[in-house]
Design a protein around this motif. Sequence first.
Motif, PDB file in Angstrom:
ATOM      1  N   TYR A  27       1.054  -0.882  -0.337  1.00 29.83           N
ATOM      2  CA  TYR A  27       0.209  -0.087  -0.017  1.00 29.83           C
ATOM      3  C   TYR A  27       0.610   1.523  -0.512  1.00 29.83           C
ATOM      4  O   TYR A  27       2.050   1.496   0.724  1.00 29.83           O
ATOM      5  CB  TYR A  27      -0.850  -0.047   1.116  1.00 29.83           C
ATOM      6  CG  TYR A  27      -1.778   1.670   1.424  1.00 29.83           C
ATOM      7  CD1 TYR A  27      -3.139   1.418   0.456  1.00 29.83           C
ATOM      8  CD2 TYR A  27      -1.683   1.939   2.192  1.00 29.83           C
ATOM      9  CE1 TYR A  27      -3.617   2.699   0.664  1.00 29.83           C
ATOM     10  CE2 TYR A  27      -3.167   3.594   2.044  1.00 29.83           C
ATOM     11  CZ  TYR A  27      -3.616   3.177   1.498  1.00 29.83           C
ATOM     12  OH  TYR A  27      -4.784   4.060   1.764  1.00 29.83           O
ATOM     13  N   HIS A  28       0.509   2.667  -1.205  1.00 30.69           N
ATOM     14  CA  HIS A  28       1.505   3.119  -1.142  1.00 30.69           C
ATOM     15  C   HIS A  28       0.297   4.672  -1.026  1.00 30.69           C
ATOM     16  O   HIS A  28      -1.114   3.879  -1.453  1.00 30.69           O
ATOM     17  CB  HIS A  28       2.409   3.406  -1.956  1.00 30.69           C
ATOM     18  CG  HIS A  28       1.920   2.871  -3.505  1.00 30.69           C
ATOM     19  ND1 HIS A  28       1.087   1.664  -3.632  1.00 30.69           N
ATOM     20  CD2 HIS A  28       1.009   3.430  -4.325  1.00 30.69           C
ATOM     21  CE1 HIS A  28       1.298   1.819  -4.718  1.00 30.69           C
ATOM     22  NE2 HIS A  28       0.566   2.931  -5.190  1.00 30.69           N
ATOM     23  N   ALA A  29       0.962   5.424  -1.249  1.00 31.46           N
ATOM     24  CA  ALA A  29      -0.032   7.044  -1.991  1.00 31.46           C
ATOM     25  C   ALA A  29       0.099   6.929  -3.444  1.00 31.46           C
ATOM     26  O   ALA A  29       1.203   7.001  -4.049  1.00 31.46           O
ATOM     27  CB  ALA A  29       0.511   8.613  -1.311  1.00 31.46           C
ATOM     28  N   ALA A  52      -0.242   6.477  -9.965  1.00 29.37           N
ATOM     29  CA  ALA A  52       0.367   5.080  -9.716  1.00 29.37           C
ATOM     30  C   ALA A  52       2.034   5.746  -9.960  1.00 29.37           C
ATOM     31  O   ALA A  52       2.078   6.530 -10.662  1.00 29.37           O
ATOM     32  CB  ALA A  52       0.311   4.113  -9.983  1.00 29.37           C
ATOM     33  N   PRO A  53       3.067   5.422  -8.684  1.00 31.14           N
ATOM     34  CA  PRO A  53       4.259   5.772  -8.833  1.00 31.14           C
ATOM     35  C   PRO A  53       4.369   5.227  -9.959  1.00 31.14           C
ATOM     36  O   PRO A  53       4.904   4.321 -10.189  1.00 31.14           O
ATOM     37  CB  PRO A  53       4.773   5.279  -7.736  1.00 31.14           C
ATOM     38  CG  PRO A  53       3.780   4.579  -6.481  1.00 31.14           C
ATOM     39  CD  PRO A  53       2.606   4.497  -7.610  1.00 31.14           C
ATOM     40  N   GLY A  54       5.052   5.951 -11.107  1.00 29.47           N
ATOM     41  CA  GLY A  54       6.205   5.871 -11.950  1.00 29.47           C
ATOM     42  C   GLY A  54       4.785   6.256 -13.134  1.00 29.47           C
ATOM     43  O   GLY A  54       5.809   5.652 -14.404  1.00 29.47           O
ATOM     44  N   ALA A  91      -4.333   6.444 -13.941  1.00 27.34           N
ATOM     45  CA  ALA A  91      -2.907   5.563 -14.446  1.00 27.34           C
ATOM     46  C   ALA A  91      -2.305   4.676 -12.607  1.00 27.34           C
ATOM     47  O   ALA A  91      -1.477   5.246 -12.653  1.00 27.34           O
ATOM     48  CB  ALA A  91      -2.014   6.560 -14.789  1.00 27.34           C
ATOM     49  N   GLY A  92      -2.930   3.612 -13.087  1.00 31.11           N
ATOM     50  CA  GLY A  92      -2.769   2.064 -11.929  1.00 31.11           C
ATOM     51  C   GLY A  92      -1.756   1.837 -12.239  1.00 31.11           C
ATOM     52  O   GLY A  92      -1.006   1.598 -13.077  1.00 31.11           O
ATOM     53  N   GLY A  93      -1.004   1.179 -11.278  1.00 34.47           N
ATOM     54  CA  GLY A  93       0.108  -0.135 -10.807  1.00 34.47           C
ATOM     55  C   GLY A  93      -0.344  -1.378 -11.915  1.00 34.47           C
ATOM     56  O   GLY A  93       0.681  -1.880 -12.909  1.00 34.47           O
ATOM     57  N   ASP A  94      -1.414  -1.640 -12.102  1.00 32.57           N
ATOM     58  CA  ASP A  94      -1.736  -2.575 -12.681  1.00 32.57           C
ATOM     59  C   ASP A  94      -2.346  -2.795 -14.246  1.00 32.57           C
ATOM     60  O   ASP A  94      -2.811  -3.371 -14.514  1.00 32.57           O
ATOM     61  CB  ASP A  94      -2.535  -3.762 -11.960  1.00 32.57           C
ATOM     62  CG  ASP A  94      -3.462  -3.018 -12.019  1.00 32.57           C
ATOM     63  OD1 ASP A  94      -3.865  -2.029 -11.995  1.00 32.57           O
ATOM     64  OD2 ASP A  94      -4.325  -4.104 -10.653  1.00 32.57           O
ATOM     65  N   LEU A 131     -17.214  -5.014 -10.658  1.00 35.67           N
ATOM     66  CA  LEU A 131     -16.577  -3.835 -10.398  1.00 35.67           C
ATOM     67  C   LEU A 131     -16.654  -2.451  -9.345  1.00 35.67           C
ATOM     68  O   LEU A 131     -17.498  -1.751 -10.132  1.00 35.67           O
ATOM     69  CB  LEU A 131     -15.832  -4.048 -11.642  1.00 35.67           C
ATOM     70  CG  LEU A 131     -14.468  -2.813 -12.176  1.00 35.67           C
ATOM     71  CD1 LEU A 131     -12.960  -4.107 -10.581  1.00 35.67           C
ATOM     72  CD2 LEU A 131     -13.291  -2.955 -12.689  1.00 35.67           C
ATOM     73  N   ALA A 132     -16.140  -1.707  -8.531  1.00 33.36           N
ATOM     74  CA  ALA A 132     -16.364  -1.625  -7.787  1.00 33.36           C
ATOM     75  C   ALA A 132     -14.879  -0.294  -7.601  1.00 33.36           C
ATOM     76  O   ALA A 132     -13.729  -0.550  -8.287  1.00 33.36           O
ATOM     77  CB  ALA A 132     -16.598  -1.294  -6.327  1.00 33.36           C
ATOM     78  N   PRO A 133     -15.158   1.154  -7.783  1.00 32.49           N
ATOM     79  CA  PRO A 133     -13.490   1.893  -6.891  1.00 32.49           C
ATOM     80  C   PRO A 133     -12.458   1.051  -6.452  1.00 32.49           C
ATOM     81  O   PRO A 133     -12.705   0.666  -4.874  1.00 32.49           O
ATOM     82  CB  PRO A 133     -14.232   3.064  -6.459  1.00 32.49           C
ATOM     83  CG  PRO A 133     -15.442   3.084  -7.020  1.00 32.49           C
ATOM     84  CD  PRO A 133     -16.380   1.802  -6.917  1.00 32.49           C
ATOM     85  N   CYS A 134     -11.190   1.622  -6.621  1.00 35.63           N
ATOM     86  CA  CYS A 134     -10.373   1.027  -5.792  1.00 35.63           C
ATOM     87  C   CYS A 134     -10.484   2.110  -4.713  1.00 35.63           C
ATOM     88  O   CYS A 134     -11.251   3.212  -4.622  1.00 35.63           O
ATOM     89  CB  CYS A 134      -9.377   0.917  -6.274  1.00 35.63           C
ATOM     90  SG  CYS A 134      -8.444   2.355  -6.633  1.00 35.63           S
ATOM     91  N   VAL A 135      -9.272   1.599  -3.259  1.00 40.97           N
ATOM     92  CA  VAL A 135      -9.123   2.650  -2.972  1.00 40.97           C
ATOM     93  C   VAL A 135      -8.662   3.455  -2.955  1.00 40.97           C
ATOM     94  O   VAL A 135      -9.601   5.359  -1.821  1.00 40.97           O
ATOM     95  CB  VAL A 135      -8.261   1.727  -1.964  1.00 40.97           C
ATOM     96  CG1 VAL A 135      -8.699   1.021  -1.307  1.00 40.97           C
ATOM     97  CG2 VAL A 135      -6.749   1.657  -1.962  1.00 40.97           C
ATOM     98  N   TRP A 136      -7.520   4.014  -3.995  1.00 37.07           N
ATOM     99  CA  TRP A 136      -7.425   5.266  -4.577  1.00 37.07           C
ATOM    100  C   TRP A 136      -8.936   5.855  -4.646  1.00 37.07           C
ATOM    101  O   TRP A 136      -8.985   7.629  -4.847  1.00 37.07           O
ATOM    102  CB  TRP A 136      -6.384   4.770  -5.269  1.00 37.07           C
ATOM    103  CG  TRP A 136      -5.504   4.822  -4.622  1.00 37.07           C
ATOM    104  CD1 TRP A 136      -4.284   5.666  -2.956  1.00 37.07           C
ATOM    105  CD2 TRP A 136      -4.243   4.049  -4.349  1.00 37.07           C
ATOM    106  NE1 TRP A 136      -3.736   4.206  -3.481  1.00 37.07           N
ATOM    107  CE2 TRP A 136      -3.962   3.844  -3.745  1.00 37.07           C
ATOM    108  CE3 TRP A 136      -4.456   2.136  -5.407  1.00 37.07           C
ATOM    109  CZ2 TRP A 136      -2.568   2.204  -3.487  1.00 37.07           C
ATOM    110  CZ3 TRP A 136      -4.062   1.651  -5.013  1.00 37.07           C
ATOM    111  CH2 TRP A 136      -3.024   1.478  -4.058  1.00 37.07           C
ATOM    112  N   GLU A 137      -9.554   5.415  -5.474  1.00 36.02           N
ATOM    113  CA  GLU A 137     -10.355   5.893  -6.796  1.00 36.02           C
ATOM    114  C   GLU A 137     -12.117   6.916  -5.617  1.00 36.02           C
ATOM    115  O   GLU A 137     -12.433   7.538  -5.645  1.00 36.02           O
ATOM    116  CB  GLU A 137     -11.000   4.937  -7.825  1.00 36.02           C
ATOM    117  CG  GLU A 137      -9.968   4.541  -8.661  1.00 36.02           C
ATOM    118  CD  GLU A 137     -10.363   3.613  -9.624  1.00 36.02           C
ATOM    119  OE1 GLU A 137      -9.225   3.374 -10.695  1.00 36.02           O
ATOM    120  OE2 GLU A 137     -11.159   3.033  -8.982  1.00 36.02           O
TER     121      GLU A 137
END
Length: 176
Positions: A27-29, A52-54, A91-94, A131-137
């Motif tokens: 988990y990260h910001a 997401a980072p990067g 722009a997610g990590g996955d 499908l529902a929003p992720c924690v950041w969304e």
Amino acid sequence: MTVLGEPPNQSSTAAGSGALSALAEGYHARTVRPLGSCTVAGHVVKPYAIEAPGRTVADEDLRTALRIAADHLASAHLRGSLGLAVLLVHAGGDGDYVLVHTWIEGYMSDLAIFTGPAGDADRLRPGRTGLAPCVWEAAVLGHERDAFTRRVLDGGGALDERLATWRGDVLEGEVR
């Protein structure tokens, strides 16, 4: 309290502690940036970038998301749309995600989620059922719920003033 036949004080390991531990470890910001406001298919839309980072949300990503939103919002009146929407370009990590959240009649909302491989906007498609929003969304949508109730529903003054205040009430920075 016994739930579904489990003995009291049952360990939480039955909930999948391995998967939960892996989520907590990774988990990260994520960075959230408001992208102004615009009119799309008769709706005032507040777009946001979530990165997401990067990863970054580029202008082309926003243009693609606005096209997707236009297609979705073109029939929103059939779902009771009130003409206000939030667009998340993640722009997610996955992978990449586009969420179109619309306020509708009866204090409710309509949500469409589109998903695709990272960096391949042409392959964004409607997300699977359920499908529902992720924690950041969800963090951005939580802010937007509060902005809608504070600025539009509870706001003072003429409706145009309320909408201008709502458009300016944005979330920016890191969300967790």
